[in-house]
Scaffold this motif. Structure first.
Motif, PDB file in Angstrom:
ATOM      1  N   HIS A  65     -18.053  -9.052  -1.369  1.00 26.60           N
ATOM      2  CA  HIS A  65     -17.369 -10.020  -0.465  1.00 26.60           C
ATOM      3  C   HIS A  65     -16.014  -9.596  -0.141  1.00 26.60           C
ATOM      4  O   HIS A  65     -15.185 -10.319   0.174  1.00 26.60           O
ATOM      5  CB  HIS A  65     -17.140 -10.994  -1.484  1.00 26.60           C
ATOM      6  CG  HIS A  65     -18.697 -11.687  -2.010  1.00 26.60           C
ATOM      7  ND1 HIS A  65     -19.392 -12.543  -1.348  1.00 26.60           N
ATOM      8  CD2 HIS A  65     -18.737 -11.502  -3.341  1.00 26.60           C
ATOM      9  CE1 HIS A  65     -20.136 -12.891  -2.038  1.00 26.60           C
ATOM     10  NE2 HIS A  65     -19.969 -12.499  -3.269  1.00 26.60           N
ATOM     11  N   ASP A  66     -15.785  -8.145   0.188  1.00 24.77           N
ATOM     12  CA  ASP A  66     -14.526  -7.853   0.435  1.00 24.77           C
ATOM     13  C   ASP A  66     -14.403  -7.294   1.924  1.00 24.77           C
ATOM     14  O   ASP A  66     -15.453  -6.801   2.497  1.00 24.77           O
ATOM     15  CB  ASP A  66     -14.193  -6.229  -0.363  1.00 24.77           C
ATOM     16  CG  ASP A  66     -14.100  -6.788  -1.880  1.00 24.77           C
ATOM     17  OD1 ASP A  66     -13.661  -8.136  -2.045  1.00 24.77           O
ATOM     18  OD2 ASP A  66     -14.324  -5.890  -2.856  1.00 24.77           O
ATOM     19  N   ILE A  67     -13.074  -7.422   2.650  1.00 23.04           N
ATOM     20  CA  ILE A  67     -13.084  -6.744   3.661  1.00 23.04           C
ATOM     21  C   ILE A  67     -11.931  -5.754   3.387  1.00 23.04           C
ATOM     22  O   ILE A  67     -10.922  -6.277   2.686  1.00 23.04           O
ATOM     23  CB  ILE A  67     -12.502  -7.687   4.880  1.00 23.04           C
ATOM     24  CG1 ILE A  67     -13.530  -8.944   5.202  1.00 23.04           C
ATOM     25  CG2 ILE A  67     -12.068  -7.172   6.327  1.00 23.04           C
ATOM     26  CD1 ILE A  67     -14.846  -8.660   5.877  1.00 23.04           C
ATOM     27  N   VAL A  68     -11.938  -4.475   3.892  1.00 24.04           N
ATOM     28  CA  VAL A  68     -10.881  -3.401   3.455  1.00 24.04           C
ATOM     29  C   VAL A  68     -10.666  -2.843   4.807  1.00 24.04           C
ATOM     30  O   VAL A  68     -11.425  -2.617   5.815  1.00 24.04           O
ATOM     31  CB  VAL A  68     -11.622  -2.556   2.486  1.00 24.04           C
ATOM     32  CG1 VAL A  68     -12.613  -1.835   2.955  1.00 24.04           C
ATOM     33  CG2 VAL A  68     -10.531  -1.610   2.185  1.00 24.04           C
ATOM     34  N   VAL A  69      -9.426  -2.507   4.976  1.00 26.03           N
ATOM     35  CA  VAL A  69      -8.777  -1.661   6.135  1.00 26.03           C
ATOM     36  C   VAL A  69      -8.396  -0.074   5.479  1.00 26.03           C
ATOM     37  O   VAL A  69      -7.878  -0.160   4.530  1.00 26.03           O
ATOM     38  CB  VAL A  69      -7.468  -2.317   6.732  1.00 26.03           C
ATOM     39  CG1 VAL A  69      -7.153  -1.294   7.766  1.00 26.03           C
ATOM     40  CG2 VAL A  69      -7.853  -3.535   7.155  1.00 26.03           C
ATOM     41  N   LEU A  70      -8.916   0.712   6.267  1.00 25.61           N
ATOM     42  CA  LEU A  70      -8.852   2.283   5.634  1.00 25.61           C
ATOM     43  C   LEU A  70      -8.073   2.978   6.714  1.00 25.61           C
ATOM     44  O   LEU A  70      -8.104   2.933   8.046  1.00 25.61           O
ATOM     45  CB  LEU A  70     -10.058   2.860   5.525  1.00 25.61           C
ATOM     46  CG  LEU A  70     -11.191   2.401   4.543  1.00 25.61           C
ATOM     47  CD1 LEU A  70     -12.594   2.843   4.478  1.00 25.61           C
ATOM     48  CD2 LEU A  70     -10.438   2.054   2.984  1.00 25.61           C
ATOM     49  N   ASN A  71      -7.428   3.882   6.216  1.00 28.96           N
ATOM     50  CA  ASN A  71      -6.335   4.881   7.055  1.00 28.96           C
ATOM     51  C   ASN A  71      -7.636   5.900   7.644  1.00 28.96           C
ATOM     52  O   ASN A  71      -8.494   6.345   6.824  1.00 28.96           O
ATOM     53  CB  ASN A  71      -5.564   5.571   6.258  1.00 28.96           C
ATOM     54  CG  ASN A  71      -4.701   6.753   6.934  1.00 28.96           C
ATOM     55  OD1 ASN A  71      -5.446   7.550   7.861  1.00 28.96           O
ATOM     56  ND2 ASN A  71      -3.307   6.802   7.190  1.00 28.96           N
ATOM     57  N   SER A  72      -7.716   6.002   8.814  1.00 32.72           N
ATOM     58  CA  SER A  72      -8.842   6.680   9.500  1.00 32.72           C
ATOM     59  C   SER A  72      -8.607   8.251   9.571  1.00 32.72           C
ATOM     60  O   SER A  72      -9.572   9.007   9.744  1.00 32.72           O
ATOM     61  CB  SER A  72      -9.019   6.459  10.854  1.00 32.72           C
ATOM     62  OG  SER A  72      -7.796   6.608  11.681  1.00 32.72           O
ATOM     63  N   VAL A  73      -7.304   8.751   9.103  1.00 32.09           N
ATOM     64  CA  VAL A  73      -7.215  10.307   9.219  1.00 32.09           C
ATOM     65  C   VAL A  73      -7.383  10.667   7.586  1.00 32.09           C
ATOM     66  O   VAL A  73      -7.900  11.714   7.546  1.00 32.09           O
ATOM     67  CB  VAL A  73      -5.455  10.323   9.083  1.00 32.09           C
ATOM     68  CG1 VAL A  73      -5.431  11.885   9.102  1.00 32.09           C
ATOM     69  CG2 VAL A  73      -5.409   9.972  10.742  1.00 32.09           C
ATOM     70  N   THR A  74      -7.013   9.667   6.670  1.00 34.56           N
ATOM     71  CA  THR A  74      -7.171  10.138   5.245  1.00 34.56           C
ATOM     72  C   THR A  74      -8.233   9.418   4.249  1.00 34.56           C
ATOM     73  O   THR A  74      -8.900   9.800   3.398  1.00 34.56           O
ATOM     74  CB  THR A  74      -5.915   9.927   4.444  1.00 34.56           C
ATOM     75  OG1 THR A  74      -5.687   8.420   4.291  1.00 34.56           O
ATOM     76  CG2 THR A  74      -4.733  10.551   5.100  1.00 34.56           C
ATOM     77  N   GLY A  75      -8.719   8.051   4.921  1.00 35.38           N
ATOM     78  CA  GLY A  75      -9.831   7.506   4.250  1.00 35.38           C
ATOM     79  C   GLY A  75      -9.158   6.477   2.932  1.00 35.38           C
ATOM     80  O   GLY A  75      -9.727   5.661   2.471  1.00 35.38           O
ATOM     81  N   ALA A  76      -7.628   6.736   2.895  1.00 37.88           N
ATOM     82  CA  ALA A  76      -7.029   5.805   2.054  1.00 37.88           C
ATOM     83  C   ALA A  76      -7.033   4.387   2.079  1.00 37.88           C
ATOM     84  O   ALA A  76      -6.974   4.041   3.385  1.00 37.88           O
ATOM     85  CB  ALA A  76      -5.579   6.310   1.836  1.00 37.88           C
TER      86      ALA A  76
END
Length: 150
Positions: A65-76
C-alpha cells in the motif's frame, strides 16, 4: 531479470535510462546505451507502476500500500507514504497523481513530495456535485493546471 510494465516502459527525460520493476521485487535503472544496470533498489517490494517526474525523480506504487519517490540517479528513497488501497495511482499530469487512499476517500498527491494536494470524499463524488468535481479534476489534468488554482 526485469520485465516490462503493463502501461509501458518508463524512460528518463533524456531518454538515456529505463526504469523497470524486477521479477523478484525492487526497481532497477538500465542504461539505454549499453544495457548495463546503473542501480537496483534494495527493497524487495513489488513495484506495479513507475512515473518519471519532471525533476528527474520517479514516483512508484510499491509493496502492498505504499507510494514511494526515488532518486532517478541513485535509486535512493526520497520519500515514502503508506496510502494506496490498491497499490495503484492515476497520473493526472503537472506532477500529481490520484490515489485511492481509503474505502471512503481519494487523494490527489504531489508526485514529487507525496504531499496531499486535495482529498476527495467518495460520497461527494456520488452526489449531485460529484460530476462537477470529476469534471474539474479532469479539466485541470487536460490543461496541466494546478489543483489549487481557480
Amino acid at each position: 531479470v526485469t520485465f516490462s510494465m503493463l502501461w509501458g516502459i518508463p524512460l528518463s527525460y533524456d531518454c538515456m535510462h529505463i526504469f523497470a520493476p524486477q521479477v523478484n521485487g525492487g526497481v532497477c535503472c538500465i542504461s539505454v546505451e549499453d544495457g548495463s544496470i546503473m542501480w537496483k533498489t534494495k527493497s524487495r517490494a513489488h513495484f506495479k507502476q513507475i512515473m518519471v517526474n519532471k525533476t528527474g525523480s520517479i514516483c512508484c506504487a510499491s509493496g502492498e500500500h505504499d507510494i514511494v519517490v526515488l532518486n532517478s540517479v541513485t535509486g535512493a528513497e526520497i520519500v515514502k507514504k503508506r496510502i494506496s488501497v490498491n497499490n495503484h495511482f492515476t497520473v493526472l499530469g503537472n506532477s500529481s497523481v490520484l490515489v485511492e487512499a481509503t474505502s471512503t476517500t481519494w487523494n490527489i498527491l504531489n508526485s514529487e513530495t507525496l504531499e496531499t494536494i486535495e482529498i476527495l470524499k467518495k460520497n461527494e463524488l456520488n452526489s449531485s456535485n460529484g460530476r462537477e468535481i470529476w469534471k474539474r479534476v479532469f479539466r485541470e489534468w487536460e490543461s496541466g493546471n494546478n489543483y489549487n488554482e481557480d
